[in-house]
Design a protein around this motif. Structure first.
Motif, PDB file in Angstrom:
ATOM      1  N   SER A   1      95.995  48.630  36.859  1.00 10.15           N
ATOM      2  CA  SER A   1      95.911  49.587  37.910  1.00 10.15           C
ATOM      3  C   SER A   1      96.983  50.575  37.860  1.00 10.15           C
ATOM      4  O   SER A   1      96.968  51.985  38.157  1.00 10.15           O
ATOM      5  CB  SER A   1      96.009  48.631  39.365  1.00 10.15           C
ATOM      6  OG  SER A   1      94.710  48.267  39.753  1.00 10.15           O
TER       7      SER A   1
ATOM      8  N   CYS B   1      91.360  55.924  38.700  1.00 12.57           N
ATOM      9  CA  CYS B   1      92.062  56.915  37.586  1.00 12.57           C
ATOM     10  C   CYS B   1      91.829  58.167  38.222  1.00 12.57           C
ATOM     11  O   CYS B   1      92.720  59.209  37.742  1.00 12.57           O
ATOM     12  CB  CYS B   1      90.950  56.898  36.438  1.00 12.57           C
ATOM     13  SG  CYS B   1      91.370  55.428  35.344  1.00 12.57           S
TER      14      CYS B   1
ATOM     15  N   ASN C   1      96.118  52.968  35.411  1.00  8.85           N
ATOM     16  CA  ASN C   1      95.220  53.840  36.166  1.00  8.85           C
ATOM     17  C   ASN C   1      95.597  54.888  36.910  1.00  8.85           C
ATOM     18  O   ASN C   1      95.183  56.185  37.009  1.00  8.85           O
ATOM     19  CB  ASN C   1      93.855  53.167  36.707  1.00  8.85           C
ATOM     20  CG  ASN C   1      93.053  52.171  35.758  1.00  8.85           C
ATOM     21  OD1 ASN C   1      92.830  52.490  34.591  1.00  8.85           O
ATOM     22  ND2 ASN C   1      92.425  51.275  36.279  1.00  8.85           N
TER      23      ASN C   1
ATOM     24  N   GLY D   1      87.460  50.598  37.859  1.00  3.08           N
ATOM     25  CA  GLY D   1      88.920  51.462  37.815  1.00  3.08           C
ATOM     26  C   GLY D   1      88.493  53.096  37.922  1.00  3.08           C
ATOM     27  O   GLY D   1      89.678  53.801  37.762  1.00  3.08           O
TER      28      GLY D   1
END
Length: 318
Positions: A111, A64, A114, A60
């Motif tokens: 997601s 991010c 993020n 992730g």
């Protein structure tokens, strides 16, 4: 920058998509966060409206950084964001595929957080999970699309047979294979996917960097480095064969006032009618600007013929 219609999605994408596997910081060179965020912003400044990421890119971390960069620059609405699902990074170059319904739904929600967004333009199944019924995975994608969390769906790293199988349960709108001058094994199914109306986006478009000419001698990378683990042409016997192709690229470069080899490789890929966009990973402003400049010119048919002849002579098994 040049743009193409992305299959039948109605989206018009830049012929260069920014890849963020390296920006995630696992398996590639590591740079300070401000350098990686600047790279993302630089791509958008130079006309790139397509960014490819995945939760598997360092658990992730890449997503991010994309989310942070787009929020800071206020450019989310201008950018088509593609991310993936069904693949989990466990560390040390290890990944686990899981296409179960609940895993896909949860990964999408993660997601969205993020990326600091409430929708994903394109969701791809990262790798096929052959231990989970494709119908179950497709049900999850259909549910995400129905909810509005995902606008378009597709697959990466699937065979044609696998695409046909999962295509019974959902409408595939995109296909992402590895493809470059040094890896052409997916070319026929790319043509097939384009004929079905899918947008086709290539990854590894610079062969993990080998087509930039930056590596002229065998290099030993860390065991978990993706150039050592994933891209086999950094090893013999492929390495020496690729060097022969680079010699032809060198001659074309010299005739064009020393354009970077990366621009030659990108145009070779982007000028294929069955390719919508070429994913390119870079972590610095200079490299991003250099790659984007490739789309300010095009190879001639004679230059493409020279490159194809070299590929056929030295890399025929690819």
């Amino acid at each position: 920058m040049r743009y193409k219609e992305f299959g039948k999605t109605g989206m018009k994408v830049s012929e260069m998509a920014l890849g963020t596997w390296g920006i995630g910081g696992a398996g590639w060179d590591d740079n300070p966060e401000e350098i990686r965020i600047d790279a993302i912003c630089t791509a958008v400044e130079n006309g790139v409206n397509f960014i490819d990421t995945a939760p598997a890119y360092n658990a992730g971390a890449a997503e991010c950084l994309v989310g942070k960069a787009l929020k800071q620059s206020g450019t989310r609405q201008r950018v088509i964001v593609a991310t993936k699902c069904g693949n989990f990074y466990m560390g040390n170059g290890t990944y686990v595929r899981d296409g179960h319904y609940d895993k896909i739904i949860q990964q999408c929600d993660d997601s969205l957080k993020n990326l600091q967004t409430d929708y994903i333009d394109l969701m791809l199944i990262h790798w096929p999970d052959v231990n989970t019924d494709f119908a179950e995975t497709a049900d999850a994608l259909n549910a995400l699309k129905k909810s509005g969390k995902v606008l378009h769906i597709g697959v990466s790293n699937f065979t044609r047979e696998q695409m046909e199988e999962i295509g019974q349960y959902c409408t595939l709108e995109a296909y992402q294979p590895q493809y470059s001058m040094v890896v052409r094994t997916n070319e026929e199914q790319m043509k097939w996917a384009a004929e079905q109306g899918m947008g086709v986006m290539t990854y590894g478009s610079l062969g993990g960097g080998i087509l930039t000419g930056a590596f002229r001698k065998l290099t030993t990378f860390e065991a978990t480095d993706s150039r050592n683990r994933f891209y086999k042409h950094f090893q013999e016997p492929m390495f020496s064969k690729v060097m022969k192709v680079l010699e032809v690229m060198d001659r074309i470069s010299a005739d064009r006032d020393n354009v970077p080899l990366s621009q030659i490789a990108l145009n070779w890929c982007a000028q294929k009618e069955f390719v919508s966009s070429c994913i390119v990973g870079a972590q610095s402003r200079r490299k991003i600007e250099e790659n984007c400049a490739a789309y300010q010119w095009m190879l001639t048919s004679e230059e493409i013929a020279l490159l194809d002849a070299a590929i056929e002579q030295y890399l025929v098994e690819q």
